[in-house]
Design an enzyme around this catalytic site. Structure first.
Site, mmCIF file in Angstrom:
data_model
loop_
_atom_site.group_PDB
_atom_site.id
_atom_site.type_symbol
_atom_site.label_atom_id
_atom_site.label_comp_id
_atom_site.label_asym_id
_atom_site.label_seq_id
_atom_site.Cartn_x
_atom_site.Cartn_y
_atom_site.Cartn_z
ATOM 1 N N ASP A 27 31.133 -9.928 51.987
ATOM 2 C CA ASP A 27 29.796 -10.268 51.494
ATOM 3 C C ASP A 27 29.708 -10.069 49.985
ATOM 4 O O ASP A 27 29.959 -8.968 49.483
ATOM 5 C CB ASP A 27 28.741 -9.383 52.161
ATOM 6 C CG ASP A 27 28.459 -9.780 53.599
ATOM 7 O OD1 ASP A 27 28.695 -10.953 53.945
ATOM 8 O OD2 ASP A 27 28.012 -8.915 54.377
ATOM 9 N N ASP A 172 25.648 -13.950 62.177
ATOM 10 C CA ASP A 172 25.753 -12.742 61.362
ATOM 11 C C ASP A 172 24.425 -12.003 61.388
ATOM 12 O O ASP A 172 23.367 -12.606 61.217
ATOM 13 C CB ASP A 172 26.112 -13.138 59.923
ATOM 14 C CG ASP A 172 26.401 -11.942 59.026
ATOM 15 O OD1 ASP A 172 26.371 -10.796 59.518
ATOM 16 O OD2 ASP A 172 26.646 -12.163 57.829
#
Length: 218
Positions: A27, A172
């Site tokens: 990320d 996610d």
């Protein structure tokens, strides 16, 4: 990337390799598109060099193109940009990613809970992965949005109806074992293991991975 010890990333990555993780989900957050800030491309490139696992780069960035241009990308890596960023910056990044497909890099587009799949129709011929956010991105450990599990199921049916069956769907945010099992049975392909299903506090990572994989595959 959700790991227990950020000062010993190499050891943590070795553990993930040993338990057979398919992708390292990394990320990137810029403090603008989302409020949080994480790693830059130099850290990501260092991660890539110390692992044989393909990387899944989730770029929560207002301007992803300069970041992408600094990544050392390999065959089978996924680079995901967000549908919600400025349209011109989205187009610039998307066009650049298209030039990388000949190297085996996969194009991903993430959509937040409030964004519709229909907004991406003109890009579907080139997209390899749709990342469906089950939470509003930025911080781990959030509860999922009420009713959001039906969204990836709808998207799978929608893509199939347009003959885009090869586009993978990833989810996610709040991906627990039970949710992963349900979504797998409804055609979802990829699951980002975070604090709900993999990096569970005070539990064994290897055991968590085995349980998660078993429920996805059965």
């Amino acid at each position: 990337m959700c790991v227990d010890n950020l000062l010993d990333l190499q050891s943590e990555i070795k553990t993930l390799e040993d338990i057979g993780i398919d992708y390292l989900h990394l990320d990137a957050m810029d403090g603008h598109f989302v409020n949080n800030i994480t790693f830059g491309p130099d850290i990501f490139n260092a991660v890539q060099k110390c692992s044989s696992i393909p990387c899944d780069y989730h770029l929560m960035l207002d301007n992803p193109l300069p970041f992408i241009q600094r990544l050392d990308l390999n065959n089978n890596d996924i680079v995901t940009i967000h549908a919600e960023i400025d349209s011109q910056r989205f187009e610039e990044a998307f066009e650049y990613l298209k030039t990388l497909k000949k190297r085996g890099v996969k194009i991903g587009v993430a959509i937040n809970p409030g964004t519709s799949i229909e907004s991406l129709v003109k890009y579907l011929d080139d997209i390899d992965v749709i990342l469906v956010m089950l939470i509003n991105p930025g911080f781990a450990g959030q509860p999922i949005i009420d009713g959001i599990l039906q969204k990836p199921v709808y998207i799978r049916k929608y893509l199939d109806s347009l003959n885009h069956k090869k586009i993978m769907i990833s989810v996610d945010g709040g991906v627990s074992v039970e949710r992963a099992k349900y979504l797998s049975k409804n055609g979802i392909d990829m699951f980002v293991g975070g604090t709900s299903g993999l990096f569970i506090k005070n539990s064994d990572l290897k055991k968590n991975a085995e349980i998660l994989r078993k429920n996805i595959n059965n």
